[in-house]
Design a protein around this motif. Structure first.
Motif: not given
Ligand code: ADP
Length: 398
Positions: A19, A25, A44-45, A47-49, A51
């Motif tokens: 990002y 991510a 888990p929260s 983990s990149g799901k 994204t």
């Molecule tokens: P999950 O869906 O498994 O909870 P995410 O894909 O939402 O995981 O996030 C994966 C990582 O990327 C996390 O550390 C989150 O904080 C980071 N992240 C998600 N979206 C953004 C963004 N728009 N900008 C910066 N970091 C992000």
């Protein structure tokens, strides 16, 4: 005519996502989804799901690697096909209905890009609402619907266009347990009925196992295993996968001997014949962690069992018991600091009761102590009573 008629296969090759600001991510994620199959990504929260599913939906760009639908590249470092052009439907956690449209109009809106007369769009939307038992809500606005009703409208909206690809971003996480179960069944049957390829993300292991043809487990942006649920459960590749797919607990042990037919490990206070997981090579004298599935543990009251505690069993004391309708789940303290939870029995064993635990070898999985994530408790102040107790463990499967 659409470029993606029918249910596309998906191929994700070495995808990484960084990002803006530098947060990585996803790291080198690769997997394939066959046309028409239902794949759940579990983790888990953080983990990149989200994204990953957003990259597949075209809502995020990839930093490295590529994503293909059938053989057509939709995402790479230099190419990004817009989400609207990917012929997919997505169901989100927060329903995302249009607030100014009725339930019927929300569903009909999903057909806007079809060259159909408005009346026909309404007819198709009505029949989808009817199919889902929502006709009585057709004229209501989203704010006049409960969370569960909104999510079912969102599901109808996603399905009405009969998309080849359905993406689900934790669609059940805002609903209560009973509704979650019912909607899960609807998602499973309706998605399979339209023959779509489905990708679904969740942090809930039981939801993943119930829905999926294949489950992929994400750990800190990496896909660590993608397998049939049964395979993932029986042969987790890492301690993280084992833990995230449900354990009673884990115990430290030491390998006493390894031969062609079985490994023998010493543990806290008993002996059992147990299987090691297939992808672990163990050495004599090696410290290991024995990860135990709750379904692999049987319990009996100490007084009536008649089983020699030194052979194939561990003794313990019940520290908690919970009624679960068809029986009881127990937490058993097996040695100071080590406890096994979720131990099922038809009978209630009260707190403080002495019990004997015996183990199904298939549900006891060994990992070297040094493997990443193997330890959940420090071993420093817990010495192993290796000469008193021996666990005998079957060999790694080929
Ligand atoms: P999950 O869906 O498994 O909870 P995410 O894909 O939402 O995981 O996030 C994966 C990582 O990327 C996390 O550390 C989150 O904080 C980071 N992240 C998600 N979206 C953004 C963004 N728009 N900008 C910066 N970091 C992000």
């Amino acid at each position: 005519m659409s470029e993606f008629d029918g249910a596309p296969s998906i191929k994700v090759t070495s995808v990484s996502k960084v990002y803006p600001g530098g947060k990585k991510a996803l790291t080198d994620v690769s997997f394939e989804v066959e046309s028409g199959s239902f794949v759940v990504l579990l983790g888990p929260s953080g983990s990149g799901k989200s994204t990953l599913i957003r990259c597949i939906a075209g809502l995020e760009r990839v930093s490295e690697g590529k994503i293909q639908f059938d053989s057509k590249t939709v995402s790479s470092k230099d190419l990004h096909i817009k989400s609207e052009e990917r012929e997919l439907s997505m169901v989100f956690q927060d329903y995302a209905l249009w607030p100014h449209m009725t339930a019927l109009d929300n569903v009909a809106f999903a057909l806007r890009r079809r060259s159909l007369p408005k009346s026909q769009r309404k007819t198709l939307a009505t029949s989808m609402l009817d199919r889902m038992g929502l006709m009585h809500l057709a004229d209501r606005y989203p704010q006049e619907l409960s969370g569960g009703e909104q999510q079912r409208v969102a599901l109808a909206r996603a399905l009405v266009a009969r998309p080849g690809l359905m993406l689900f971003d934790e669609p059940l996480s805002n609903l209560d347990a009973d509704l979650r179960e019912r909607l899960r069944v609807e998602i499973s049957t309706l998605t399979r009925e339209v023959g779509a390829t489905a990708l679904y993300i969740t942090h809930d292991q039981s939801e993943a196992f119930a829905l999926a043809d294949y489950v992929g487990v994400l750990d800190r942006g990496r896909l660590v295993q993608l397998d049939r649920p049964e395979e993932l459960y029986a042969k987790p590749k890492t301690p993280f996968v084992a833990r995230f797919t449900g354990l009673a607990g884990d115990l430290p042990a030491v390998v006493d001997s390894v031969d062609l037919s079985r490994h023998v490990v010493s543990t806290l206070d008993g002996c059992a014949w147990l299987s090691a997981s297939s992808n672990v090579t163990l050495q004599k004298g090696e410290k290991v962690r024995m990860l135990i599935r709750a379904a692999a543990v049987k319990m009996a009251a100490l007084a009536v069992s008649g089983v020699n505690p030194q052979r194939g069993t561990l003794s313990g004391t019940v520290s908690d018991v919970a009624f679960r309708g068809i029986g009881y789940e127990h937490v058993v303290e097996v040695s100071d600091g080590y406890r096994l939870s979720g131990i099922f029995s038809d009978l209630r064993h009260s707190r403080g009761t002495g019990v004997l635990l015996s183990f199904d070898p298939e549900g006891c999985i060994l990992f070297p102590e040094k493997s990443e994530g193997a330890s959940s408790v420090t071993l420093d102040n817990k010495s192993l009573k290796t000469d008193e107790t021996r666990l005998e463990v079957s060999p790694s499967l080929p």
